[in-house]
Design an enzyme around this catalytic site. Structure first.
Site, PDB file in Angstrom:
ATOM      1  N   PHE B  39       0.848  -1.187   0.000  1.00 19.76           N
ATOM      2  CA  PHE B  39       0.000   0.000   0.000  1.00 19.76           C
ATOM      3  C   PHE B  39       0.887   1.241   0.000  1.00 19.76           C
ATOM      4  CE2 PHE B  39      -2.486  -3.454   1.695  1.00 19.76           C
ATOM      5  CZ  PHE B  39      -3.739  -3.277   1.116  1.00 19.76           C
ATOM      6  N   VAL B  76       2.262  -1.829   4.507  1.00 23.17           N
ATOM      7  CA  VAL B  76       1.953  -0.407   4.403  1.00 23.17           C
ATOM      8  C   VAL B  76       3.276   0.351   4.412  1.00 23.17           C
ATOM      9  CG1 VAL B  76       0.754   1.497   5.540  1.00 23.17           C
ATOM     10  CG2 VAL B  76      -0.200  -0.820   5.656  1.00 23.17           C
ATOM     11  N   CYS B  77       3.500   1.176   3.422  1.00 25.86           N
ATOM     12  CA  CYS B  77       4.775   1.899   3.327  1.00 25.86           C
ATOM     13  C   CYS B  77       4.931   2.875   4.493  1.00 25.86           C
ATOM     14  CB  CYS B  77       4.867   2.672   2.026  1.00 25.86           C
ATOM     15  SG  CYS B  77       6.318   3.737   1.978  1.00 25.86           S
ATOM     16  N   ILE B  78       6.045   2.756   5.203  1.00 22.91           N
ATOM     17  CA  ILE B  78       6.228   3.571   6.405  1.00 22.91           C
ATOM     18  C   ILE B  78       6.350   5.065   6.097  1.00 22.91           C
ATOM     19  CG2 ILE B  78       8.741   3.170   6.511  1.00 22.91           C
ATOM     20  CD1 ILE B  78       8.352   3.184   9.631  1.00 22.91           C
ATOM     21  N   ALA B  81       2.983   6.328   5.099  1.00 20.13           N
ATOM     22  CA  ALA B  81       2.070   6.239   6.238  1.00 20.13           C
ATOM     23  C   ALA B  81       2.316   7.376   7.228  1.00 20.13           C
ATOM     24  CB  ALA B  81       2.230   4.893   6.934  1.00 20.13           C
TER      25      ALA B  81
END
Lengths: 97, 118, 121
Positions: B39, B76-78, B81
């Site tokens: 994501f 989920v891409c940090i 995010a």
């Protein structure tokens, strides 16, 4: 390469870009708002009929149904998600949005 | 066959998360392996457990969490995010936050990689 | 050691109006560290992301165009641009912060067919 287009051609130029770079013979699958590009009776229909001489053109049935426009241009192939998966098994994919 | 998936858009705002979900479900039904769903951009918003849609609508986050419970890696891409206020405090079950290296590894591992969005 | 994966980043969107180009570049930088076969292609409005002379100070948005100049330090040396996208927008190679190789649509079609993965940003 399978080319996925998810924008209406009446909204952005994504379909045109896709067709410009898609190598001859590669399939094009229209999903989401992209399906409007494969409907008959639009100003785009003659162009799409030409396009189909070089590329198999598919539309995602679920997206066509959702939009109440079940009249694809002759020659456009309707597939469901299972058919989408089958196309994706055979080709690498490039998305044009 | 191994599929990798990239979701670039947020839920409800854009259909791409729905399309990715339908594709993943159809691929799993055919017996394919999903090496991961990554994501990115507003796609990270799919992962918040604060998601609370109206009752008569689909629950996009829960649908993904169910896919996660079946063993699919939902990453989920940090960086994406953090700039959108998504962290472990709001992360729904089945998702994990990690770096873009995970997207690279999915691209390497997958037989076929598909992007949904933008 | 298996063959490196051929990954193309297709930059199609303009900077600042949306975040795709900026976050796309962040992804490029990370992937550069994985010793894969990475290339960057600028088409459509993506060509605007390497335009010279950007000044975003009045917007308070970070100007990321200088980062394109350091890509070779990340082992990313294959930069390509679509001739027609450039010409349609009245731009020439002198207008860019980097010097990508200019390709026509048939060359790009061929290049795309060689890729294992294409990431659109």
């Amino acid at each position: 390469m399978l080319h996925l287009v998810n924008k209406s051609p009446f909204y952005t130029d994504s379909l045109n870009s896709c067709l410009k770079f898609a190598a001859k013979g590669t399939p094009v699958l229209l999903i989401e708002d992209g399906v409007y590009g494969a409907m008959s009776g639009t100003s785009l229909e003659p162009k799409m009929t030409e396009v189909m001489k070089d590329h198999p053109v598919y539309v995602l049935k679920e997206d066509v149904m959702a939009r109440g426009i079940a009249n694809p241009i002759q020659g456009v192939k309707e597939i469901d998600y299972t058919g989408f998966v089958e196309l994706a098994e055979q080709h690498r994919t490039c998305t044009w949005s | 066959m191994k599929f990798g998936i990239l979701v670039q858009e947020g839920p409800y705002h854009h259909q791409s998360s729905d399309s990715a979900y339908q594709f993943v479900k159809a691929a799993m039904d055919k017996g394919h392996e999903i090496v991961g769903v990554f994501f990115y951009h507003d796609g990270v918003i799919n992962s918040t457990k604060l998601t609370d849609p109206q009752q008569d609508d689909r629950h996009i986050q829960k649908r993904w969490s169910e896919i996660g419970e079946k063993g699919v890696d939902l990453v989920v891409c940090i960086a994406a995010a953090k700039r959108r206020g998504i962290n472990d405090d709001v992360l729904a079950p089945g998702f994990r936050i990690s770096g873009l290296g995970q997207l690279t590894e999915m691209a390497i591992k997958a037989d076929k990689f598909i992007t949904f969005g933008a | 050691m298996s063959e490196p994966t051929k990954i193309m980043f297709m930059m199609r969107k303009a900077p600042y109006g949306t975040i795709y180009s900026f976050e796309g570049l962040e992804a490029v930088l990370i992937m550069g560290a994985y010793e894969q076969d990475i290339s960057l292609l600028f088409v459509d409005d993506g060509v605007y992301s390497i335009k010279k002379g950007m000044d975003t100070s009045a917007l308070g948005i970070k100007d990321f165009s200088p980062t394109f100049r350091v890509l070779d330090g990340y082992d990313i040396e294959k930069l390509y641009i679509d001739k027609e996208s450039m010409e349609t927008r009245g731009l020439t190679l002198d207008d860019f912060v980097v010097e990508p190789e200019v390709l026509d649509k048939d060359q790009i079609a061929k290049l795309m067919e060689e890729q294992d993965v294409v990431f659109p940003f």
